[in-house]
Design a protein around this motif. Structure first.
Motif, PDB file in Angstrom:
ATOM      1  N   MET A 130     -16.680  23.322  -1.478  1.00 55.06           N
ATOM      2  CA  MET A 130     -18.137  23.578  -1.038  1.00 55.06           C
ATOM      3  C   MET A 130     -18.139  23.376   0.444  1.00 55.06           C
ATOM      4  SD  MET A 130     -19.413  25.268  -3.570  1.00 55.06           S
ATOM      5  CE  MET A 130     -20.936  25.307  -2.869  1.00 55.06           C
ATOM      6  N   LYS A 131     -17.748  22.399   0.946  1.00 54.58           N
ATOM      7  CA  LYS A 131     -17.671  22.112   2.353  1.00 54.58           C
ATOM      8  C   LYS A 131     -16.884  23.347   3.152  1.00 54.58           C
ATOM      9  CE  LYS A 131     -18.292  17.177   3.125  1.00 54.58           C
ATOM     10  NZ  LYS A 131     -17.476  15.924   3.574  1.00 54.58           N
ATOM     11  N   PHE A 132     -15.920  23.610   2.728  1.00 59.09           N
ATOM     12  CA  PHE A 132     -14.892  24.583   3.382  1.00 59.09           C
ATOM     13  C   PHE A 132     -15.703  25.790   3.291  1.00 59.09           C
ATOM     14  CE2 PHE A 132     -11.664  27.716   2.963  1.00 59.09           C
ATOM     15  CZ  PHE A 132     -11.113  27.783   4.113  1.00 59.09           C
ATOM     16  N   ILE A 133     -16.177  26.032   2.058  1.00 63.99           N
ATOM     17  CA  ILE A 133     -16.872  27.626   2.096  1.00 63.99           C
ATOM     18  C   ILE A 133     -17.900  27.712   3.007  1.00 63.99           C
ATOM     19  CG2 ILE A 133     -18.848  28.984   0.676  1.00 63.99           C
ATOM     20  CD1 ILE A 133     -16.738  27.984  -1.894  1.00 63.99           C
ATOM     21  N   TYR A 134     -18.722  26.573   3.172  1.00 69.93           N
ATOM     22  CA  TYR A 134     -19.800  26.631   4.474  1.00 69.93           C
ATOM     23  C   TYR A 134     -19.354  27.222   5.924  1.00 69.93           C
ATOM     24  CZ  TYR A 134     -23.676  25.576   7.385  1.00 69.93           C
ATOM     25  OH  TYR A 134     -24.702  25.324   8.294  1.00 69.93           O
ATOM     26  N   VAL A 135     -18.095  26.907   6.024  1.00 71.41           N
ATOM     27  CA  VAL A 135     -17.510  27.211   7.546  1.00 71.41           C
ATOM     28  C   VAL A 135     -16.691  28.620   7.525  1.00 71.41           C
ATOM     29  CG1 VAL A 135     -17.738  24.864   8.681  1.00 71.41           C
ATOM     30  CG2 VAL A 135     -15.532  25.624   7.295  1.00 71.41           C
ATOM     31  N   ILE A 136     -16.690  29.388   6.403  1.00 76.68           N
ATOM     32  CA  ILE A 136     -15.784  30.522   6.559  1.00 76.68           C
ATOM     33  C   ILE A 136     -16.348  31.523   7.358  1.00 76.68           C
ATOM     34  CG2 ILE A 136     -15.171  32.650   5.139  1.00 76.68           C
ATOM     35  CD1 ILE A 136     -15.176  30.771   2.640  1.00 76.68           C
ATOM     36  N   PRO A 137     -15.654  31.746   8.325  1.00 76.80           N
ATOM     37  CA  PRO A 137     -16.290  32.710   9.671  1.00 76.80           C
ATOM     38  C   PRO A 137     -16.928  33.979   9.205  1.00 76.80           C
ATOM     39  CG  PRO A 137     -14.016  32.108  10.216  1.00 76.80           C
ATOM     40  CD  PRO A 137     -14.447  31.585   8.484  1.00 76.80           C
ATOM     41  N   ASP A 138     -16.753  34.524   8.092  1.00 77.83           N
ATOM     42  CA  ASP A 138     -17.514  35.695   7.531  1.00 77.83           C
ATOM     43  C   ASP A 138     -18.875  35.243   7.185  1.00 77.83           C
ATOM     44  OD1 ASP A 138     -15.152  37.044   7.532  1.00 77.83           O
ATOM     45  OD2 ASP A 138     -14.882  37.039   5.375  1.00 77.83           O
ATOM     46  N   GLN A 139     -19.316  34.217   7.107  1.00 78.13           N
ATOM     47  CA  GLN A 139     -20.639  33.945   6.869  1.00 78.13           C
ATOM     48  C   GLN A 139     -21.508  33.618   8.315  1.00 78.13           C
ATOM     49  OE1 GLN A 139     -21.515  31.328   4.020  1.00 78.13           O
ATOM     50  NE2 GLN A 139     -20.067  32.264   2.623  1.00 78.13           N
ATOM     51  N   PHE A 140     -20.658  33.855   9.380  1.00 72.64           N
ATOM     52  CA  PHE A 140     -21.344  33.810  10.837  1.00 72.64           C
ATOM     53  C   PHE A 140     -21.201  35.039  11.520  1.00 72.64           C
ATOM     54  CE2 PHE A 140     -20.243  29.486   9.500  1.00 72.64           C
ATOM     55  CZ  PHE A 140     -21.182  28.820  10.447  1.00 72.64           C
ATOM     56  N   TYR A 141     -22.328  35.163  12.395  1.00 75.70           N
ATOM     57  CA  TYR A 141     -22.442  36.483  13.034  1.00 75.70           C
ATOM     58  C   TYR A 141     -21.989  36.392  14.549  1.00 75.70           C
ATOM     59  CZ  TYR A 141     -25.842  37.965   9.668  1.00 75.70           C
ATOM     60  OH  TYR A 141     -26.537  38.312   8.476  1.00 75.70           O
ATOM     61  N   THR A 142     -21.354  37.337  15.277  1.00 74.20           N
ATOM     62  CA  THR A 142     -21.022  37.510  16.533  1.00 74.20           C
ATOM     63  C   THR A 142     -22.137  37.998  17.287  1.00 74.20           C
ATOM     64  OG1 THR A 142     -20.235  39.624  16.655  1.00 74.20           O
ATOM     65  CG2 THR A 142     -18.844  37.807  16.131  1.00 74.20           C
ATOM     66  N   PRO A 143     -22.354  37.628  18.620  1.00 68.20           N
ATOM     67  CA  PRO A 143     -23.210  38.409  19.350  1.00 68.20           C
ATOM     68  C   PRO A 143     -23.490  39.802  19.391  1.00 68.20           C
ATOM     69  CG  PRO A 143     -22.140  36.570  20.799  1.00 68.20           C
ATOM     70  CD  PRO A 143     -21.408  36.733  19.553  1.00 68.20           C
ATOM     71  N   GLU A 144     -22.373  40.395  19.168  1.00 68.68           N
ATOM     72  CA  GLU A 144     -22.189  41.774  19.125  1.00 68.68           C
ATOM     73  C   GLU A 144     -22.766  42.188  17.643  1.00 68.68           C
ATOM     74  OE1 GLU A 144     -19.427  40.653  21.989  1.00 68.68           O
ATOM     75  OE2 GLU A 144     -19.622  39.929  19.926  1.00 68.68           O
ATOM     76  N   GLU A 145     -22.607  41.646  16.872  1.00 60.41           N
ATOM     77  CA  GLU A 145     -23.149  41.939  15.299  1.00 60.41           C
ATOM     78  C   GLU A 145     -24.722  41.691  15.643  1.00 60.41           C
ATOM     79  OE1 GLU A 145     -19.373  40.942  12.291  1.00 60.41           O
ATOM     80  OE2 GLU A 145     -20.708  39.364  13.114  1.00 60.41           O
ATOM     81  N   LYS A 174     -29.586  28.671  18.127  1.00 55.35           N
ATOM     82  CA  LYS A 174     -28.427  27.556  17.748  1.00 55.35           C
ATOM     83  C   LYS A 174     -27.230  28.637  17.482  1.00 55.35           C
ATOM     84  CE  LYS A 174     -31.582  24.265  16.439  1.00 55.35           C
ATOM     85  NZ  LYS A 174     -31.632  22.701  16.700  1.00 55.35           N
ATOM     86  N   TYR A 175     -26.266  27.902  17.999  1.00 51.29           N
ATOM     87  CA  TYR A 175     -24.820  28.809  17.654  1.00 51.29           C
ATOM     88  C   TYR A 175     -23.615  27.498  17.533  1.00 51.29           C
ATOM     89  CZ  TYR A 175     -23.773  27.920  22.712  1.00 51.29           C
ATOM     90  OH  TYR A 175     -23.624  27.496  24.136  1.00 51.29           O
ATOM     91  N   PRO A 228     -26.574  32.733   9.599  1.00 53.92           N
ATOM     92  CA  PRO A 228     -27.711  33.247   9.140  1.00 53.92           C
ATOM     93  C   PRO A 228     -29.099  32.271   9.401  1.00 53.92           C
ATOM     94  CG  PRO A 228     -25.878  33.873   7.632  1.00 53.92           C
ATOM     95  CD  PRO A 228     -25.394  32.795   8.651  1.00 53.92           C
ATOM     96  N   ALA A 229     -28.671  31.253   8.775  1.00 55.08           N
ATOM     97  CA  ALA A 229     -30.016  30.325   8.871  1.00 55.08           C
ATOM     98  C   ALA A 229     -30.471  29.894  10.334  1.00 55.08           C
ATOM     99  CB  ALA A 229     -29.599  28.955   8.225  1.00 55.08           C
ATOM    100  N   ASP A 230     -29.637  29.776  11.258  1.00 56.06           N
ATOM    101  CA  ASP A 230     -29.910  29.730  12.727  1.00 56.06           C
ATOM    102  C   ASP A 230     -30.553  31.057  13.387  1.00 56.06           C
ATOM    103  OD1 ASP A 230     -29.209  27.231  12.846  1.00 56.06           O
ATOM    104  OD2 ASP A 230     -27.257  27.486  13.613  1.00 56.06           O
ATOM    105  N   LEU A 231     -30.046  32.200  12.779  1.00 51.20           N
ATOM    106  CA  LEU A 231     -30.896  33.415  13.198  1.00 51.20           C
ATOM    107  C   LEU A 231     -32.132  33.637  12.565  1.00 51.20           C
ATOM    108  CD1 LEU A 231     -30.337  35.970  15.090  1.00 51.20           C
ATOM    109  CD2 LEU A 231     -29.450  37.012  13.104  1.00 51.20           C
TER     110      LEU A 231
END
Length: 83
Positions: A21-36, A58-59, A70-73
């Protein structure tokens, strides 16, 4: 009563699940790039980068790259909502 083997197996399974569960939280697919983000909210990517560097969004840093959860956005939009 549970046998020692069953108890140990249950503890190992719980520990592995917790670690996964800790690892799943940091999977890059769950984060947005500035371009996205820029594409989603129809602004220039530089605007998103500026908002991040100014501390408004926050980033996280991944090397030299910016990633926004997504939570920070969502928090950014909640804090800047005008009623």
């Amino acid at each position: 009563m549970m046998s020692l083997e069953v108890t140990i197996a249950a503890q190992v399974e719980a520990a592995v699940t917790h670690a996964m569960m800790k690892f799943i939280y940091v999977i890059p697919d769950q984060f947005y790039t500035p371009e996205e983000i820029a594409k989603i909210i129809k602004v220039d990517p530089e605007t998103v980068r500026r908002l991040c560097h100014n501390g408004e969004i926050k980033y996280s840093k991944l090397g030299r790259s910016i990633r926004v959860s997504p939570a920070d956005l969502d928090n950014y939009f909640k804090q800047n909502r005008v009623n």
